[in-house]
Design an enzyme around this catalytic site. Structure first.
Site, PDB file in Angstrom:
ATOM      1  N   SER C 126       0.823  -1.215   0.000  1.00 52.45           N
ATOM      2  CA  SER C 126       0.000   0.000   0.000  1.00 52.45           C
ATOM      3  C   SER C 126       0.855   1.262   0.000  1.00 52.45           C
ATOM      4  CB  SER C 126      -0.898   0.041   1.223  1.00 52.45           C
ATOM      5  OG  SER C 126      -1.776  -1.035   1.186  1.00 52.45           O
ATOM      6  N   GLU C 127       0.352   2.259  -0.700  1.00 51.08           N
ATOM      7  CA  GLU C 127       1.046   3.544  -0.741  1.00 51.08           C
ATOM      8  C   GLU C 127       0.046   4.643  -0.411  1.00 51.08           C
ATOM      9  OE1 GLU C 127       3.218   4.002  -4.341  1.00 51.08           O
ATOM     10  OE2 GLU C 127       4.635   2.436  -3.740  1.00 51.08           O
ATOM     11  N   PRO C 128       0.554   5.819  -0.047  1.00 50.96           N
ATOM     12  CA  PRO C 128      -0.356   6.890   0.376  1.00 50.96           C
ATOM     13  C   PRO C 128      -1.435   7.187  -0.661  1.00 50.96           C
ATOM     14  CG  PRO C 128       1.909   7.510   0.810  1.00 50.96           C
ATOM     15  CD  PRO C 128       1.961   6.199   0.080  1.00 50.96           C
ATOM     16  N   GLU C 363      -6.338  -5.121   2.760  1.00 56.28           N
ATOM     17  CA  GLU C 363      -6.110  -6.171   1.749  1.00 56.28           C
ATOM     18  C   GLU C 363      -7.232  -6.175   0.703  1.00 56.28           C
ATOM     19  OE1 GLU C 363      -4.394  -9.886   2.716  1.00 56.28           O
ATOM     20  OE2 GLU C 363      -3.396  -9.123   4.498  1.00 56.28           O
ATOM     21  N   SER C 366     -14.059  -4.028   0.500  1.00 62.31           N
ATOM     22  CA  SER C 366     -15.176  -4.844   0.001  1.00 62.31           C
ATOM     23  C   SER C 366     -15.517  -4.442  -1.427  1.00 62.31           C
ATOM     24  CB  SER C 366     -16.401  -4.663   0.903  1.00 62.31           C
ATOM     25  OG  SER C 366     -16.169  -5.305   2.140  1.00 62.31           O
TER      26      SER C 366
END
Lengths: 245, 316, 380
Positions: C126-128, C363, C366
């Site tokens: 994940s990145e900003p 992750e 939804s």
């Protein structure tokens, strides 16, 4: 030195006991290793893992039908080296002890839990010792092996005694023998697959007792509540109504 | 034929539980028209020995043999077996304590006699003997039939009323043929003068609700005023706040006092199993829904840290 | 079809249950309050083999199947979802990713310590500016001949502070877009790595989450996973499996809330009877049970497919989306059943509700799961 731990298969201690058809209603019951037997197994494992290891092996034995095998394999996963199952339904304590004697006679130290939390009572260990003619100590709360000497402590009223014993010996163990039962590790669960579980035919023997019927305790009357601001009322009730002080 | 009870002594003294056994055994002997025999092993003074006659013993057998100074399963079993054979005992009644349970199981094999532990009442029938006992640590009862001529019982404590019946008992010293001991007591630690949990008529017990072992002072005060013994629930002994010898419950001690005061104990089913035979249960808990109130006779909902000292003061 | 678990699977489930019910339960509220990492429980779970439970025994793994993993994750998350996510990241992302796509050198070097809990791992994707979108990586890994030079920032990294081993996804060839991405094994102590502050989260507060800054971090060539440009595929495959872990975690959170709601409704009385005797409560419990059973079946199906080496990505997406969404619903209802007590921390259900929320987000939210599922449906 070879250790044998006798395992009872009992309803989980949180089980609400229900009786139907004059027997224990097995629906929804989770069967576990009798908690005292599990502590005995824990202590046996600790002794085997001890640096001055004098223990050649730890075996477990259980009297029961094939449905008892999950409990037995859990003991193998915890670390026992081999297991025996004597293939019959345990009925009374004498019957069970007689079956156990088939295996127990070949071991130096035999451990049984002081009480099984079902109906087989407290008697299997003592009976087993008497049948195989070995030394025995009951209410054992610690077990150590010092060279070839077995040192145990047993609880007596208001204290404890340190007792040395000859081999072979049957020890009936209670709380204190080990702190917590072990949880099987993944490696142990994996290795349990390869360990021997020998099924032995039961010997025929009499039952000295039999259960005719079960009975549930009478429901308690309603709890009488006393106001927290009126503690003196409780004293009054205990003195004059319950008459217990 | 006779009823045989084993009168265990503690440093030469009997306890009321032994007299309970005699009262119980006497009823059986009266029913069967047989004699009640008491056996004492180890050093007991004559006066104390004769006290057994006050509770209905017809004959008192004893041995001061030094072999009985400390407990050994085989030696004590041998003595009981020889006595049972001599007096043709049909019922052998033992205390439901560590010694009694061990002796019962050894004797059962030695005499080929059915053993019923934790009997809670007189037999329901005599030939064959059927009797009610606790099973599943007090969560249920079973009616058990004994299939042998001789029956061995341990009597659950506080199940039978003690009754004085003076009898003109004879005393007789026994000479036993004893095996060589395979066990040896190396040392003994006994804390003198402490009221034993299993003997106590009154018990004050604390649970996790007390937050820490340091908060036991107020329970000690309450127990002090009442003359009660202290007990605790399993989490308390697991946390090491109190010794495991005080743990009451399914995997600890099973007790049956006249009064059990549960402070800050929620009443998990395993705990209740250890106290359900108490005559009177008092619960003090801040949670009105705690299951302990379902088994309690009296309950107070509130802060134990306030209520317990008030209760102690009110009792003074 | 066979819905029976094996004896071994049940033994693993019970071992997980015994551990958390005996140990983790003791300090779960306190760790939530203090936002404290469960170091001793991670160590214990490692010793029991739960941190590498599906890995090959030759690397010290448990050699167990994914079905067992679902059962263990469920039990652990019933009590402590933070412990669940630590376990999920280590098992399904780091250990599985390394074992599946690492070379022998990498596996021998890293797996044994990651399997037995001496070390734990973190997965840095994940990145900003792009949550779990692996195709737009701003973090760069410049090929310097002998080594790669990594620069950039990763966000919301579970285990960031406690991990020793980072799996980092970064862009090497921006012109090739997602085909230029690589994944690397990076030692957390490498010069140039710095952590942002511990995130003060709504839930899962006992897991440590930070952003991680890379400033000219040198990574040896041998630490690249797979061929040049394999990073995007790597991340996608790893996340497919990771979804089973998070779905099972959500399942456990829901199950823990239901167990507490059942117990409470049988004790608590109103209008003269236990509240479980009121249909309003009983029906809520029935709804919970149906949702949980559905979620469990989805998790187990995805796990079973994975164990059979069949494609499971769509099913793990379904399992994650459904389990996370029902975890939110079930925990909310569990708080409702508890009334005022449910709103105070001592009763656990408000914590479970806070934890459930994150399972709908991390992750792959939804919504992202629905993209994956719908794309598959609409794909010609």
């Amino acid at each position: 030195m070879k250790i044998l731990v006798c395992l009872g298969n009992v309803p989980d201690t949180t089980t609400k006991i229900k009786i139907s058809d004059n027997k224990l209603d097995a629906t929804g019951i989770q069967w576990i290793i009798n908690p005292w037997d599990e502590l005995a197994l824990t202590r046996a494992m600790e002794l085997k893992e001890d640096a001055n290891n004098l223990v050649d092996g730890v075996s477990v034995v259980s009297v029961g039908l094939a449905s008892a095998e999950p409990t037995i394999r859990k003991a193998l996963a915890i670390g026992a080296d081999e297991a025996f199952r004597i293939d019959c339904e345990p009925t009374d304590a004498f019957f069970t002890a007689t079956q156990l004697s088939l295996v127990a006679k070949d071991f130096d130290i035999v451990l049984t839990g002081i009480e099984s939390s079902d109906y087989n009572g407290i008697s299997v260990g003592g009976m087993l010792a008497e049948i195989i003619g070995s030394a025995s100590v009951s209410a054992v709360s610690s077990l150590n092996i010092d060279a070839d000497k077995i040192i145990v402590s047993r609880e007596i009223d208001g204290g404890k005694e340190t007792v040395s014993t000859q081999l072979p010996v049957v020890l009936t163990v209670q709380k204190g023998i080990a702190k917590d039962p072990r949880i099987p590790a993944m490696r142990g669960i994996m290795m349990a697959r390869q360990k021997p579980l020998k099924v032995i035919a039961a010997t025929s023997t009499a039952n000295l007792t039999e259960i005719l019927k079960f009975e549930m305790p009478q429901a308690k009357g309603k709890c009488k509540m006393v106001d927290a601001e009126n503690v003196a009322e409780l004293v009054n009730l205990l003195r004059n109504e319950a008459k217990v002080i | 034929m006779s009823v045989l009870i084993y009168a265990q002594n503690w440093d030469g003294k009997f306890k009321k539980s032994v007299y309970e056994l005699l009262s119980y055994g006497k009823k059986i002997a009266e029913n069967n028209g047989t004699e009640l025999i008491a056996l004492s092993l180890g050093n007991v003074e004559k006066d104390e020995l004769e006290s057994l006659a006050n509770y209905g013993a017809d004959k008192i057998y004893f041995s001061n043999n030094s072999a009985f100074e400390s407990f050994d399963n085989e030696i004590f079993t041998a003595a009981l077996k020889q006595t049972a054979e001599k007096v043709a005992a049909k019922e052998i009644i033992l205390l439901h304590n560590n010694e009694g349970k061990a002796l019962g199981s050894h004797l059962s094999v030695a005499l080929k006699a059915g053993f019923v532990s934790a009997a809670v009442a007189l037999p329901e029938s005599y030939s064959p003997i059927t009797i009610k006992k606790k099973v599943f640590t007090g969560k249920a009862f079973a009616h058990v039939k004994v299939n042998s001529d001789i029956a061995i019982l341990t009597l659950s404590p506080n199940s039978f009323e003690i009754k004085e019946i003076a009898s003109a008992a004879t005393t007789e010293e026994m000479n036993f043929t004893l095996p060589t001991a395979k066990t040896k007591v190396e040392s003994r630690e006994v804390s003198k003068g402490k009221l034993l949990l299993t003997d106590a008529d009154l018990v004050v017990s604390g649970g996790r609700g007390l937050k820490s072992g340091e908060n036991w002072g107020m329970l000690e005060d309450l127990a002090g005023v009442l003359g009660a013994a202290l007990a605790c629930s399993r989490p308390v002994s697991d946390e090491g706040w109190r010794s495991h010898t005080e743990h009451v419950g399914q995997t600890g001690k099973i007790i049956a006092p006249n009064l059990y005061i549960a402070v800050g104990i929620s009443g998990a089913i395993q705990h209740v199993g250890g106290i359900s035979s108490s005559k009177c249960i008092v619960a003090i808990n801040k949670d009105p829904d705690a299951p302990i109130f379902e088994v309690a006779d009296y309950g107070i909902v509130g802060d134990a840290f306030k209520i317990v000292p008030e209760l102690t003061a009110a009792l003074k | 079809m066979n819905f029976e678990f094996t004896e071994e699977q049940l033994m693993i489930r019970d071992a997980a249950r015994d551990y958390v019910q005996r140990e983790a339960i003791k300090d779960v509220l306190e760790r939530d309050e203090k936002s404290e990492f469960p170091a001793k429980h991670v160590k214990a779970l490692g010793e029991l083999g739960f941190l590498g439970m599906m890995a090959d025994p030759k690397y010290g793994g448990g050699g167990m199947d994914t079905v067992s993993y679902v059962l263990a994750m469920e039990e652990i998350s019933k009590v402590d979802a933070s412990l669940g996510v630590i376990m999920s990241v280590n098992n399904s992302l780091v250990v599985w990713g390394l074992q599946k796509y690492g070379n022998d050198f990498q596996k021998d070097k890293y797996l044994p310590a990651l399997c037995d809990g001496r070390q734990i791992g973190a997965f840095l994707l994940s990145e900003p500016e792009a949550g779990s979108d692996a195709s737009h990586q701003h973090t760069t890994a410049e090929d310097k001949g002998d080594y790669y030079l990594i620069n950039g920032t990763k966000n919301w990294i579970t285990n960031a502070n406690s991990a020793s081993v980072y799996l980092v996804v970064a862009q090497t060839h921006p012109e090739k877009k997602h085909k230029g991405i690589n994944a690397f094994i990076v030692d957390k102590n490498s010069p140039g790595i710095s952590l942002g502050p511990h995130e003060n989260k709504m839930g899962m507060r006992s897991s440590d989450t930070h952003s991680v800054m890379f400033t000219d971090v040198k990574v040896p060539k041998e630490n690249r996973i797979g061929d040049d440009g394999f990073g995007f595929t790597f991340a996608m495959r790893v996340l497919e499996g990771g979804r089973i872990g998070i779905a099972s975690q959500a399942l456990g959170i829901a199950g823990g809330a239901m167990e507490r709601a059942i117990a409470y409704s049988k004790e608590r009385k109103s209008f003269g009877t236990e509240i479980s005797n009121h249909q309003a409560i009983a029906f809520k419990l029935a709804d919970m049970a149906v949702k949980i059973e559905n979620a469990r079946n989805l998790c187990l199906k995805a796990a079973w497919l994975k164990d059979q080496h069949k494609p499971f990505g769509i099913f793990s997406a379904m399992a994650k989306q459904y389990a996370a969404d029902i975890a939110m619903e079930v925990t909310t209802e569990a708080v409702q059943i508890h009334g005022g007590y449910g709103y105070v921390k001592e009763y656990h259900v408000e914590r479970l509700m806070r934890e459930a929320k994150l399972t709908q987000i991390y992750e792959g939210t939804s919504e992202v799961q629905k993209i994956i599922i719908s794309r598959d449906l609409l794909h010609d």
